[in-house]
Design a protein around this motif. Structure first.
Motif, mmCIF file in Angstrom:
data_model
loop_
_atom_site.group_PDB
_atom_site.id
_atom_site.type_symbol
_atom_site.label_atom_id
_atom_site.label_comp_id
_atom_site.label_asym_id
_atom_site.label_seq_id
_atom_site.Cartn_x
_atom_site.Cartn_y
_atom_site.Cartn_z
ATOM 1 N N THR A 10 0.763 -1.303 0.045
ATOM 2 C CA THR A 10 0.073 -0.169 -0.046
ATOM 3 C C THR A 10 1.145 1.102 0.102
ATOM 4 N N THR A 11 0.632 2.183 -0.960
ATOM 5 C CA THR A 11 1.638 3.279 -0.933
ATOM 6 C C THR A 11 0.901 4.497 -0.025
ATOM 7 N N THR A 12 1.553 5.475 -0.070
ATOM 8 C CA THR A 12 1.308 6.518 0.675
ATOM 9 C C THR A 12 0.095 7.389 0.375
ATOM 10 N N LEU A 13 -0.302 7.093 -1.016
ATOM 11 C CA LEU A 13 -1.650 7.780 -1.077
ATOM 12 C C LEU A 13 -2.784 7.742 -0.079
ATOM 13 N N PRO A 14 -3.745 8.621 -0.169
ATOM 14 C CA PRO A 14 -4.679 8.798 1.020
ATOM 15 C C PRO A 14 -5.672 7.525 0.792
ATOM 16 N N PHE A 15 -5.613 6.697 0.211
ATOM 17 C CA PHE A 15 -6.758 5.494 -0.188
ATOM 18 C C PHE A 15 -5.888 4.218 -0.344
ATOM 19 N N SER A 16 -6.470 3.201 -0.471
ATOM 20 C CA SER A 16 -5.899 1.854 -0.537
ATOM 21 C C SER A 16 -5.711 1.628 -1.839
ATOM 22 N N TYR A 17 -4.375 1.522 -2.194
ATOM 23 C CA TYR A 17 -3.856 1.232 -3.457
ATOM 24 C C TYR A 17 -2.818 0.106 -3.634
ATOM 25 N N ARG A 18 -3.132 -0.756 -4.649
ATOM 26 C CA ARG A 18 -2.185 -1.899 -4.888
ATOM 27 C C ARG A 18 -1.253 -1.893 -6.007
ATOM 28 N N ASP A 19 0.176 -1.772 -5.694
ATOM 29 C CA ASP A 19 1.044 -1.542 -6.924
ATOM 30 C C ASP A 19 1.357 -2.861 -7.726
ATOM 31 N N LYS A 20 0.862 -3.974 -6.784
ATOM 32 C CA LYS A 20 1.276 -5.189 -7.852
ATOM 33 C C LYS A 20 -0.045 -5.923 -7.575
ATOM 34 N N GLY A 21 -1.223 -5.211 -7.779
ATOM 35 C CA GLY A 21 -2.491 -5.775 -7.603
ATOM 36 C C GLY A 21 -3.082 -6.383 -8.892
ATOM 37 N N VAL A 22 -2.290 -6.141 -10.022
ATOM 38 C CA VAL A 22 -2.711 -6.582 -11.163
ATOM 39 C C VAL A 22 -1.640 -7.693 -11.947
ATOM 40 N N ASP A 23 -2.048 -8.882 -11.916
ATOM 41 C CA ASP A 23 -0.861 -9.658 -12.822
ATOM 42 C C ASP A 23 -0.954 -9.464 -14.084
ATOM 43 N N PHE A 24 0.253 -9.129 -14.492
ATOM 44 C CA PHE A 24 0.314 -9.024 -15.917
ATOM 45 C C PHE A 24 1.475 -9.741 -16.847
ATOM 46 N N ASP A 25 1.234 -10.664 -17.741
ATOM 47 C CA ASP A 25 1.902 -11.506 -18.423
ATOM 48 C C ASP A 25 1.819 -11.443 -19.779
ATOM 49 N N LEU A 26 3.017 -11.099 -20.482
ATOM 50 C CA LEU A 26 3.047 -11.001 -21.998
ATOM 51 C C LEU A 26 3.661 -12.336 -22.481
ATOM 52 N N ASP A 27 2.963 -12.971 -23.413
ATOM 53 C CA ASP A 27 3.524 -14.293 -23.664
ATOM 54 C C ASP A 27 3.905 -14.511 -25.154
ATOM 55 N N SER A 28 3.477 -13.639 -26.208
ATOM 56 C CA SER A 28 3.925 -13.766 -27.412
ATOM 57 C C SER A 28 3.663 -12.312 -28.180
ATOM 58 N N PHE A 29 4.156 -12.294 -29.354
ATOM 59 C CA PHE A 29 4.058 -11.136 -30.084
ATOM 60 C C PHE A 29 3.775 -11.519 -31.750
ATOM 61 N N THR A 30 3.447 -10.552 -32.450
ATOM 62 C CA THR A 30 3.338 -10.489 -33.902
ATOM 63 C C THR A 30 3.658 -9.036 -34.516
ATOM 64 N N VAL A 31 4.362 -9.293 -35.868
ATOM 65 C CA VAL A 31 5.041 -8.263 -36.298
ATOM 66 C C VAL A 31 3.949 -8.026 -37.636
ATOM 67 N N ASP A 32 3.184 -6.884 -38.021
ATOM 68 C CA ASP A 32 2.375 -6.908 -38.841
ATOM 69 C C ASP A 32 1.275 -7.913 -39.040
ATOM 70 N N ASP A 33 1.293 -8.556 -40.098
ATOM 71 C CA ASP A 33 0.338 -9.945 -40.251
ATOM 72 C C ASP A 33 1.113 -11.250 -40.414
ATOM 73 N N GLY A 34 2.275 -10.970 -39.594
ATOM 74 C CA GLY A 34 3.026 -12.307 -39.404
ATOM 75 C C GLY A 34 2.579 -13.456 -38.504
ATOM 76 N N ASP A 35 3.076 -14.519 -38.344
ATOM 77 C CA ASP A 35 2.735 -15.462 -37.499
ATOM 78 C C ASP A 35 2.932 -14.848 -35.890
ATOM 79 N N ARG A 36 2.273 -15.529 -35.074
ATOM 80 C CA ARG A 36 2.555 -15.126 -33.789
ATOM 81 C C ARG A 36 3.763 -15.988 -33.160
ATOM 82 N N THR A 37 4.465 -15.329 -32.486
ATOM 83 C CA THR A 37 5.639 -15.856 -32.029
ATOM 84 C C THR A 37 5.679 -15.810 -30.577
ATOM 85 N N ALA A 38 6.086 -17.030 -29.675
ATOM 86 C CA ALA A 38 6.157 -16.923 -28.142
ATOM 87 C C ALA A 38 7.393 -16.148 -27.927
ATOM 88 N N LEU A 39 7.328 -15.551 -26.620
ATOM 89 C CA LEU A 39 8.370 -14.731 -26.005
ATOM 90 C C LEU A 39 9.228 -15.539 -25.183
#
Length: 345
Positions: A10-39
């Motif tokens: 919880t930060t020093t904001l005057p209300f409850s805040y979670r700086d790691k409250g959302v799990d974010f995972d990137l797993d792949s990418f595409t370039v233009d219309d190319g095939d999807r590539t795993a990261l």
């Protein structure tokens, strides 16, 4: 004092805040219309180097791609919702979930909305597009959970109560789209130089100057007569005092730059709602629709042109521009980070 772990600090904001409250995972990418590539990222890896994936060039020698699309997942837990919303809102949290897209080198910011309100706990698919003509070097991606409604008539408590307050965030990824030494064309050009030694730049202690001598290609000059500021702006870290100061300085510069670009672009709109230059189109595409709450960019640009040219409506449209830029840049976040760093919290 906080009773939460670092993962859910919880930060020093005057209300409850979670700086790691959302799990974010990137797993792949595409370039233009190319095939999807795993990261295939290692645990805790946040830097993603895609330069080899986009290294092929066209006849002009520039990288031959238009858009990189990153794919992944966002996970919002019950624990986070319970921590940042009062009990009566937890069944249908008044919040949206989005990923911010930021490039320091081109002063570019955007966001990809992943879930509109209400946003319940669960897993969400992520698809973020990074256009070549708006970025260079490194692009930063970070998710946020943001309140969409104000709570009226409520006694003060530990929860955010205003619209657009961020209440949770997640992992910050650094996506390298070209090598630092490569000269990729940005939305506008930028260069650090000593103003005192260049007659075409303003006198005094100006921090920056947006040069429109070439109307088709504006250029941002940063004054290196201030060596400490120039040094901080070159910082590439993500934590620590220098990184926090850099972000606050960039927010200040980008606000002034966007105001000038938006007013100039709006004033250049012709009777057909069109503009001559690529940067003008980019600016209007980014802001005009939000200024007038419409999906029709042509209608929005014409209204902006008319309001900028009329002394009666000019003050009101400038107020709209100020409000939109405060929402777009969100300087409050970087100022809070800097204050926390200064207080060693």
């Amino acid at each position: 004092m906080t009773r939460h772990s670092q993962r859910h600090r919880t930060t020093t904001l005057p209300f409850s805040y979670r700086d790691k409250g959302v799990d974010f995972d990137l797993d792949s990418f595409t370039v233009d219309d190319g095939d999807r590539t795993a990261l295939e990222l290692n645990p805790s890896q946040t830097e993603i180097n895609l330069t080899s994936a986009v290294s092929s060039s066209d006849s002009s020698g520039e990288p031959d791609w238009d858009t990189i699309t990153l794919h992944g997942k966002l996970r919002l837990s019950e624990e986070t919702v319970q921590a940042v919303f009062p009990e009566d809102e937890r069944a249908h949290p008044p919040a949206k979930l989005y990923v911010t897209i930021r490039c320091h080198e081109t002063i570019y910011r955007d966001r990809e909305v992943i879930s509109e309100a209400p946003t319940a706990p669960g897993e969400y698919d992520v698809r973020v597009e990074v256009p070549k003509d708006t970025v260079r070097g490194t692009v930063e991606l970070r998710p946020y959970l943001v309140r969409t409604e104000a709570r009226s008539g409520e006694e003060p408590n530990d929860y955010a109560d205003q619209e657009n307050f961020r209440v949770a965030s997640g992992t910050l990824y650094y996506v390298i789209v070209d090598r630092h030494e490569e000269e990729e064309r940005a939305a506008i050009d930028g260069e650090r130089v000593r103003f005192s030694q260049n007659a075409h730049l303003p006198d005094g202690n100006k921090l920056y100057y947006l040069d429109f001598r070439n109307e088709s290609r504006p250029k941002l000059w940063i004054n290196s007569d201030h060596p400490r500021i120039a040094e901080v702006l070159q910082s590439r870290g993500s934590v620590g005092a220098e990184a926090r100061m850099r972000d606050v300085i960039l927010d200040q510069v980008s606000y002034g730059v966007w105001v000038q670009l938006l007013v100039r672009a709006g004033s250049a709109v012709d009777v057909k709602g069109e503009v001559k230059h690529e940067w003008q189109e980019m600016v209007l595409q980014t802001f005009a629709r939000n200024l007038y709450d419409t999906s029709d960019v042509s209608e929005a640009t014409r209204r902006l042109r008319d309001h900028l040219s009329d002394p009666q409506t000019l003050p009101h449209v400038m107020q709209r521009i100020d409000s939109e830029l405060q929402e777009y840049i969100d300087p409050r976040e970087q100022l809070i980070h800097l204050m926390e760093e200064g207080l060693q919290i």
